[in-house]
Design a protein around this motif. Structure first.
Motif, short mmCIF file in Angstrom:
data_model
loop_
_atom_site.label_atom_id
_atom_site.label_comp_id
_atom_site.label_asym_id
_atom_site.label_seq_id
_atom_site.Cartn_x
_atom_site.Cartn_y
_atom_site.Cartn_z
N ASN A 106 5.04 1.96 0.00
CA ASN A 106 3.62 1.59 0.17
C ASN A 106 3.29 1.28 1.62
O ASN A 106 2.22 1.61 2.10
N TYR A 107 4.25 0.65 2.31
CA TYR A 107 4.01 0.31 3.71
C TYR A 107 4.02 1.57 4.58
O TYR A 107 3.30 1.66 5.56
N GLN A 143 3.04 4.48 3.52
CA GLN A 143 1.80 5.21 3.26
C GLN A 143 0.59 4.51 3.90
O GLN A 143 -0.29 5.16 4.42
N TYR A 144 0.57 3.19 3.81
CA TYR A 144 -0.55 2.43 4.40
C TYR A 144 0.02 1.39 5.36
O TYR A 144 0.22 0.23 5.01
N LEU A 178 -0.67 -2.45 5.67
CA LEU A 178 -0.18 -3.45 4.71
C LEU A 178 0.86 -4.38 5.33
O LEU A 178 1.10 -5.48 4.83
#
Lengths: 378, 523
Positions: A257-258, A260-261, A264
């Motif tokens: 997730n980090y 990808q974004y 964050l």
């Protein structure tokens, strides 16, 4: 009004809000109870500490009760899996939490020293054990829980109680204890004066550093434990059925997730920053700001765990495809919508009257106050 | 399939912990209102003695409240811990009222209860009074939501089974709230709570008068309790929840079992006051019947019949067979044969799916059930008469004895003649009755729902978590040990403070603080 997918996201957030609400509001109660035997040297001092939270702890604990209720209502499968799977962990938490209402109300009703010191121990247990177990539970969620469903959606737990006490989970448990102790000390130094307050300040320093160290260590560790990811297509608005997807499990996936974004990363960043700030502000005697800062620390640490796992709620460590995610283990669209409106209406009302109550009860608890109210104070 | 022992132990644990929890809840429900009434009187009359009353009964309230809070948490945990299949199967419906209870009621009650105890010097009088009323309001509101949840277990309206998710889902939430079973239960339960609190205050005040101490304090408390108790006790009996037993098939079976109504009789049905029911032969020996009464209280009419157990059994035999079809179709849908015909057929039979699930007790496959197994499942769907018949009569008996004492106490107090030893002794000795009535009442409502957790939807034996016998032995002994210890401590403190009486407030004007009795009557 909202489509199913949006409501599922909102309910993931609401659950986060309620859990963080509990960690902040109930958290300083738990932290204060942990500190009780260490910061209170005499009976009167211990009563000062107890009375800083005595009138308000009950309302604070409702954050936890409501988070449990909301988990049941919005994520019934997650509630069923977590509560039956972590059977003995929850039993221990429950037994420990039971000490609190009795400890607060009964402790000072009798003058006997033995009676009071036993209740002090009970109050300590009621603070320490839940704080530890909540952290251990999060540590296990991050690693996955050994459960599976049969065809009728009956849940089977394939692990043991002792399996929960693995090194990473214990580290998470210590992180939880450390941050709540920090938070308790940050609260206590606002509500007290003199000796107790000075001891609190040292405690804030100590547990601020411990929190920072464990959080950093957990961050490094998490990059190396197995994370989970969904590899098949999964409709975000289909009826909840967690048996219809394919999941992979590999080290480092919790960081995806980090990747990808990248923004964050600010969330764990906020955790480090506000923990440091708590120490500094407390040192400069900005006590209220220090407390707000320790609240942010807690929020950021919990959010870090949540964001790393999203969209997973409870990954299944053995039958990995049975993992519970935001997209396939929620309540129906109707229930999520109804509960959305109930929450939107009542949460602000709760916050308003809670604020009023805290304002009425504001001010320091002093040794003189306890001596003058010997028969009515806790 | 989980073993029968695990199911039985899970049931024992749940029953024990909820009965225990329910020792404290009724007193909290009622005493919170009595405190609000006493404090209102304080504001209206300005007499300090009413403040003392609020604070002293408030102390006892606190001792009781702490255990209510401690043991209430158990209930929320246990649905998931011990009844995880139940939680999955109906969480979509059942979880909502619990969450609303938290948001709407628990927060209110728990946030203000601290201010009730510690706000006396921090708030103007009228604000403190509002706080006290909010606590009373909050506790009663939480009873409403928990009984909406419980009412739905008795009479599951406003929800439907979804084969995609394998669970019940909400269709009409307002039906849940306006569920007649829930409404009647709410009124009956809170009125029972008021009666309990009134009997508590009445008994303890009588004790002070018998001991000849704290006369003014005791007499005023006694008078308030007598009035409140009479109104409450009348409500419990008049609004008794038998009227709620006609909504829903399982409720009907429960009513028939309570009354040992083996066969439907021409309306209005007669009431079997006493007798010896025999489940095997389906008849009641030595029955003493009172004509008309059952029909009147059960249906509030003279022309509606009360369905008898034989007729219910007959209907359930059919429903088990229909349930088999529903289960067979469900298996097809689950394995992917989602043809429109299968879906339509399933929708036709799905209201009987629960009866099909009853067969799981006898055969894992359900669809291969023999006639003998179908008969067993149908028999199993009928509640056991003997325990229900007797516990119900104990509850009602307690209710009428209390009513008698409350009427007497009310008359005597209004004539200012409550200080007669016989009346005071009666007031004291009936103190255990409301608790007996509450516990037997719980038993009638929940044991009468068997074999279901959700009436006609989910059998109890399927609802339990997949735990081992040892898990249950350990947790059950943990509960027994801890709860026994708690009860000993609570009773010890309660008795100590009852004995101290208002002198525990250290106001310097009560028994143990002054030598001369009656020194208080001028206050």
């Amino acid at each position: 009004m909202f489509d199913y997918e949006t409501l599922r996201c909102i309910w993931w957030l609401f659950l986060g809000v309620l859990l963080i609400g509990f960690a902040i509001m109930g958290g300083f109660d738990l932290g204060t109870a942990i500190l009780l035997p260490f910061l209170g040297k005499t009976d009167t001092e211990r009563r000062v500490i107890i009375n800083t939270i005595g009138p308000t702890w009950e309302g604070n604990q409702v954050w936890f009760v409501t988070a449990g209720g909301a988990l049941f209502a919005a994520w019934p499968m997650a509630y069923s899996v977590a509560f039956s799977g972590f059977y003995f962990a929850l039993l221990l938490t429950l037994f420990a939490l039971m000490m609190r209402p009795l400890g607060f109300d009964y402790r000072s009703k009798l003058p006997s020293e033995k009676w009071r010191s036993n209740w002090d121990k009970a109050l300590f247990i009621g603070g320490f054990v839940p704080a530890l177990i909540f952290g251990v539970a999060f540590g296990n969620l991050l690693q996955g829980v050994p459960f599976h469903f049969d065809n009728d959606m009956r849940i089977f737990y394939d692990g043991s109680f002792w399996g929960l006490l693995n090194p990473f989970a214990l580290l998470s448990g210590l992180l939880s204890v450390a941050m709540l102790t920090l938070h308790g000390a940050a609260y206590l130094q606002i509500k007290t004066e003199g000796d107790i307050q000075q001891r609190c300040q040292k405690t804030v320093m100590l547990f601020g550093i411990i929190t920072l160290a464990i959080f950093a260590l957990a961050g490094v560790w998490i990059a190396n434990i197995d994370g989970y990811a969904i590899t098949s297509t999964l409709l975000h608005d289909a009826p909840s059925n967690p048996l219809k997807k394919v999941v992979e499990k590999a080290a480092g996936l919790w960081l995806s997730n980090y990747r990808q974004y990248p923004l964050l990363i600010l969330i764990p960043g906020l955790g480090f920053m506000s923990a440091t700030l708590t120490i500094l502000l407390s040192k400069q005697q900005y006590l209220k700001s220090a407390f707000i800062s320790s609240s942010f620390t807690i929020a950021a640490i919990i959010l870090t765990a949540g964001v790393s796992m999203f969209p997973f709620l409870i990954p299944a460590s053995q039958s990995i495809n049975h993992s519970l995610t935001v997209w396939d283990s929620s309540s129906s669209h109707t229930t999520l919508a109804i509960m959305f409106w109930v929450t939107v209406v009542f949460l602000p009302i709760i916050i308003i009257y809670t604020t009023w109550v805290f304002r009425v009860l504001s001010g320091k608890i002093t040794l003189a106050h306890i001596q003058n109210n010997d028969h009515t104070a806790y | 399939m989980i073993s029968e022992a695990v199911v039985d132990l899970s049931r024992w644990q749940f029953a024990a912990t909820s009965l225990y929890h329910f020792l404290f809840v009724p007193l909290t429900l009622g005493l919170s209102f009595l405190l609000a009434i006493m404090e209102s009187t304080y504001l209206m009359t300005g007499k300090e003695i009413y403040k003392d009353m609020t604070q002293f009964w408030g102390k006892l309230f606190g001792i009781n409240f702490a255990l209510g809070v401690a043991t209430g948490l158990t209930m929320e945990f246990e649905f998931g811990m011990n009844w995880s299949y139940f939680s999955h199967y109906v969480g979509d419906v059942f979880g909502a009222p619990l969450a609303i209870e938290g948001l709407m009621a628990f927060f209110l009650e728990a946030t203000f209860v601290g201010l009730f105890f510690f706000g006396w010097d921090k708030l103007p009088k009228w604000q403190h009074l509002i706080v006290t009323w909010l606590v009373a309001f909050g506790t009663n509101l939480s009873a409403l939501w928990i009984l909406v949840a419980n009412g739905w277990m008795q009479n599951p309206v406003g929800a439907e089974f979804n084969y995609e998710t394998m669970r019940m889902e909400v269709t009409h939430f307002s039906d849940l709230i306006f569920n007649p079973a829930a409404q009647v239960k709410f009124v009956h339960t809170v009125a029972a709570g008021y009666t309990t609190a009134a009997a508590f205050v009445l008994g303890i005040s009588a004790y002070y008068m018998l001991k000849g101490r704290d006369a003014a304090f005791a007499r005023r408390s006694y008078t308030i309790a007598a009035g409140f108790g009479l109104a409450a006790c009348l409500s419990v009996i008049v609004l008794g929840d038998e009227s709620g037993y006609t909504d829903g098939e399982v409720q009907k079976a429960k009513l028939a079992a309570i009354e040992a109504e083996w066969h439907t009789e021409p309306p209005p049905a007669s009431f079997t006051a006493i007798g010896i029911p025999d489940q095997e032969k389906m008849e009641t020996a030595y029955a003493i019947k009172i004509p008309w009464v059952l029909g009147l209280i059960g249906t509030r009419s003279i022309d509606e019949p009360i369905t008898g157990l034989t007729e219910i059994l007959e209907k359930n035999r059919l429903r088990v067979r229909e349930g088999m079809k529903a289960y067979g179709l469900l298996q097809k849908l689950r394995t992917g044969e989602k043809t429109p015909e299968n879906i339509a057929e399933f929708n036709r039979y799905k209201k009987d799916l629960g009866y099909g699930l009853l067969l799981k007790r006898y055969t894992e496959k359900v669809t291969d059930a023999t006639d003998a197994q179908i008969e067993s499942a149908a028999q199993y769907s009928i509640p056991r008469v003997v325990p229900l018949f007797w516990t119900f009569r104990i509850m009602v008996g307690c209710g009428f004895v209390m009513l008698g004492v409350f009427i007497w106490a009310m008359f005597a107090s209004s004539l200012r003649r409550c200080r007669q030893t016989t009346l005071l002794k009666w007031s004291l000795y009936i103190m255990p009755l409301p608790w007996i009535a509450c516990e037997t009442g719980w038993f009638v409502a929940e044991f009468g729902r068997q074999p279901w957790t959700i009436a006609e939807v989910l059998p109890t034996f399927l609802s339990a978590s997949s735990l081992t016998e040892w898990d249950l032995y350990i947790s059950l002994s943990g509960f027994i040990a801890l709860y026994t210890l708690f009860l000993v401590i609570e009773l010890f403190l309660m008795l100590k403070f009852i004995r101290l009486g208002p002198s525990s407030l250290h106001k310097g004007r009560y028994h143990f603080e002054i030598t001369q009795e009656e020194g208080v009557s001028h206050v």
